[in-house]
Design an enzyme around this catalytic site. Structure first.
Site, PDB file in Angstrom:
ATOM      1  N   ASP A 138       0.591   2.010   0.744  1.00 27.07           N
ATOM      2  CA  ASP A 138       1.730   1.148   1.048  1.00 27.07           C
ATOM      3  C   ASP A 138       3.031   1.725   0.476  1.00 27.07           C
ATOM      4  O   ASP A 138       3.089   2.125  -0.675  1.00 27.07           O
ATOM      5  CB  ASP A 138       1.484  -0.248   0.465  1.00 27.07           C
ATOM      6  CG  ASP A 138       2.338  -1.324   1.110  1.00 27.07           C
ATOM      7  OD1 ASP A 138       3.547  -1.105   1.265  1.00 27.07           O
ATOM      8  OD2 ASP A 138       1.788  -2.380   1.455  1.00 27.07           O
TER       9      ASP A 138
ATOM     10  N   SER B  76       5.428  -4.990   5.371  1.00 29.24           N
ATOM     11  CA  SER B  76       4.007  -4.626   5.357  1.00 29.24           C
ATOM     12  C   SER B  76       3.177  -5.468   6.313  1.00 29.24           C
ATOM     13  O   SER B  76       2.173  -4.994   6.852  1.00 29.24           O
ATOM     14  CB  SER B  76       3.445  -4.753   3.937  1.00 29.24           C
ATOM     15  OG  SER B  76       4.011  -3.797   3.092  1.00 29.24           O
TER      16      SER B  76
ATOM     17  N   THR C  90      -1.257  -6.378   3.752  1.00 31.05           N
ATOM     18  CA  THR C  90      -2.019  -5.320   4.418  1.00 31.05           C
ATOM     19  C   THR C  90      -3.491  -5.684   4.598  1.00 31.05           C
ATOM     20  O   THR C  90      -3.987  -5.676   5.733  1.00 31.05           O
ATOM     21  CB  THR C  90      -1.873  -3.990   3.672  1.00 31.05           C
ATOM     22  OG1 THR C  90      -0.483  -3.635   3.634  1.00 31.05           O
ATOM     23  CG2 THR C  90      -2.648  -2.884   4.375  1.00 31.05           C
TER      24      THR C  90
ATOM     25  N   GLU D 126      -6.588   0.284   0.561  1.00 30.21           N
ATOM     26  CA  GLU D 126      -5.144   0.398   0.372  1.00 30.21           C
ATOM     27  C   GLU D 126      -4.744   0.647  -1.079  1.00 30.21           C
ATOM     28  O   GLU D 126      -5.158  -0.074  -1.984  1.00 30.21           O
ATOM     29  CB  GLU D 126      -4.444  -0.894   0.838  1.00 30.21           C
ATOM     30  CG  GLU D 126      -2.926  -0.796   0.728  1.00 30.21           C
ATOM     31  CD  GLU D 126      -2.220  -2.141   0.798  1.00 30.21           C
ATOM     32  OE1 GLU D 126      -1.063  -2.168   1.262  1.00 30.21           O
ATOM     33  OE2 GLU D 126      -2.799  -3.165   0.375  1.00 30.21           O
TER      34      GLU D 126
ATOM     35  N   ASP E 132       4.022   0.982  -3.243  1.00 31.54           N
ATOM     36  CA  ASP E 132       5.137   0.202  -2.706  1.00 31.54           C
ATOM     37  C   ASP E 132       5.905  -0.523  -3.808  1.00 31.54           C
ATOM     38  O   ASP E 132       7.138  -0.543  -3.817  1.00 31.54           O
ATOM     39  CB  ASP E 132       4.583  -0.797  -1.695  1.00 31.54           C
ATOM     40  CG  ASP E 132       5.615  -1.759  -1.158  1.00 31.54           C
ATOM     41  OD1 ASP E 132       6.552  -1.306  -0.479  1.00 31.54           O
ATOM     42  OD2 ASP E 132       5.493  -2.966  -1.414  1.00 31.54           O
TER      43      ASP E 132
ATOM     44  N   HIS F 173       9.846  -0.487  -4.901  1.00 32.74           N
ATOM     45  CA  HIS F 173      10.723  -1.658  -4.951  1.00 32.74           C
ATOM     46  C   HIS F 173      11.445  -1.767  -6.292  1.00 32.74           C
ATOM     47  O   HIS F 173      12.616  -2.159  -6.352  1.00 32.74           O
ATOM     48  CB  HIS F 173       9.914  -2.932  -4.707  1.00 32.74           C
ATOM     49  CG  HIS F 173       9.660  -3.231  -3.260  1.00 32.74           C
ATOM     50  ND1 HIS F 173      10.676  -3.451  -2.365  1.00 32.74           N
ATOM     51  CD2 HIS F 173       8.497  -3.342  -2.565  1.00 32.74           C
ATOM     52  CE1 HIS F 173      10.154  -3.691  -1.157  1.00 32.74           C
ATOM     53  NE2 HIS F 173       8.836  -3.622  -1.256  1.00 32.74           N
TER      54      HIS F 173
ATOM     55  N   HIS G 109       5.097   1.983   5.831  1.00 32.54           N
ATOM     56  CA  HIS G 109       6.538   2.249   5.772  1.00 32.54           C
ATOM     57  C   HIS G 109       6.839   2.977   4.473  1.00 32.54           C
ATOM     58  O   HIS G 109       5.969   3.106   3.602  1.00 32.54           O
ATOM     59  CB  HIS G 109       7.341   0.938   5.817  1.00 32.54           C
ATOM     60  CG  HIS G 109       6.938  -0.033   4.753  1.00 32.54           C
ATOM     61  ND1 HIS G 109       7.305   0.112   3.426  1.00 32.54           N
ATOM     62  CD2 HIS G 109       6.153  -1.156   4.798  1.00 32.54           C
ATOM     63  CE1 HIS G 109       6.781  -0.859   2.712  1.00 32.54           C
ATOM     64  NE2 HIS G 109       6.064  -1.650   3.515  1.00 32.54           N
TER      65      HIS G 109
END
Length: 375
Positions: free
Chosen positions: A43, A84, A137, A254, A259, A263, A302
């Protein structure tokens, strides 16, 4: 002479025919149908995040082991920059939808996901995450809700789904709910063996019909906080469990927290999670190489953070700043997602299908094309 010429031409024609047939047979071998599919999602991971493994991992990254590589455009149905939920729904269901949607289209109608499709062929299925198992996800592979924030509603759907194996966090969404239900009882009624303390050995679950691990109240700990090799071990355990009946399997695993490092613009957090994910790739490729019947697809929903491996900035005596190309200083341009194209890595039978530049929802189509699960 004419007769000799005719005989010679005939032999050449026969030889060419045999060569062509051999090539056809070779091609059949190259594009044979995979029995299993392992789908690894990192992710928030773009090319710069992947590149960090080549500079900060102490051993050669497992990303280097792939030959078939492509690129996907990640935009959702209504936004250039996806989240996501929409990204994972595109992977799981083959349809672009609005940001925050889980397993539904832009009109909020349920979409059939790959787990539901594969299960009709007696394919075993599993999901693993370092987030809660109800996070965007993993949820997209078994649930259908209008908004990713409906995690209690998502939790209600897991025990009713076709999932055979799961592992991650999120225990509180099943046991400390606003409706006072304890969903662990529902799991047991639906033939699940549930563990809430730690991962088991395969010998403990070998005779279970379905298995689930809920090992944290919400998300799993960070790598920096001692999560250890949970993701690698859970993925290996999932492979062993799902393949025990030799029916074929689909497993999504995952690396969720890459991710979150993006952030928070926290490079050490991001890089430690990325390296952990690369270790999972190594375990999966080792299995696939030995097995010979497993397609491995590795990608991301992404990119997050606008992450860059920039040259380190140094201040000179005169107060001016210059770039020192001898040292990398990871930097970020945003605290959100970006619209950059995302790499896709594939290995095994059917992996040639994943070369090129295409939309994210085409991964779903390509998996079904090579496995024939939708036929």
């Amino acid at each position: 002479m004419k007769l000799l010429t005719k005989i010679t031409i005939s032999f050449i024609a026969i030889g060419l025919s045999c060569c062509n047939q051999a090539n056809i047979e070779n091609n059949k071998t190259i594009i044979k149908t995979p029995k299993n599919v392992i789908f690894l999602i990192s992710d928030g991971t773009g090319l710069s995040q992947i590149s960090s493994a080549f500079y900060f991992k102490e051993s050669m990254p497992n990303y280097k082991r792939f030959q078939n590589i492509g690129l996907i455009k990640t935009s959702s149905a209504e936004e250039d920059v996806t989240d996501s939920a929409a990204g994972a729904t595109a992977f799981a269901c083959g349809v672009k939808t609005y940001n925050s949607a889980i397993g539904v289209d832009v009109e909020k109608k349920d979409l059939q996901n790959i787990v539901e499709i594969a299960s009709t062929k007696n394919i075993k299925t599993g999901v693993i995450a370092t987030s809660s198992i109800t996070h965007a996800t993993p949820a997209s592979f078994y649930a259908h809700v209008f908004d990713r924030g409906q995690e209690e509603d998502i939790a209600l759907q897991l025990h009713k789904s076709e999932i055979d194996f799961f592992a991650g966090g999120g225990l509180n969404f099943f046991t400390k709910r606003s409706d006072k239900q304890n969903l662990l009882e529902e799991f047991r009624r639906n033939h699940f063996t549930i563990y809430t303390d730690n991962l088991s050995d395969f010998s403990q679950i070998a005779f279970s019909q379905k298995v689930g691990f809920l090992l944290a109240e919400y998300k799993m700990p960070k790598m920096e906080d001692g999560r250890g090799d949970f993701l690698s071990k859970a993925t290996e355990l999932g492979i062993e469990f799902l393949s025990k009946d030799n029916l074929g399997f689909f497993l999504m695993s995952e690396g969720s927290q890459i991710d979150w490092g993006g952030h928070s613009n926290d490079a050490p957090y991001l890089i430690s999670e990325l390296i952990d994910f690369d270790n999972v790739i190594g375990k999966v490729l080792d299995f696939a190489e030995k097995d010979g019947n497993t397609l491995v697809v590795v990608t991301s929903d992404h990119e997050t953070g606008g992450f860059t491996l920039a040259a380190k900035k140094r201040k000179k005596e005169d107060g001016s700043v210059s770039s020192d190309y001898r040292e990398i200083s990871p930097t970020f341009s945003t605290g959100g997602h970006s619209a950059t194209l995302i790499p896709v890595f594939a290995y095994g039978p059917g992996s040639e299908e994943f070369v090129g530049v295409y939309e994210n929802n085409e991964i779903f189509e390509k998996i079904l094309k090579v496995t024939h699960w939708d036929k």
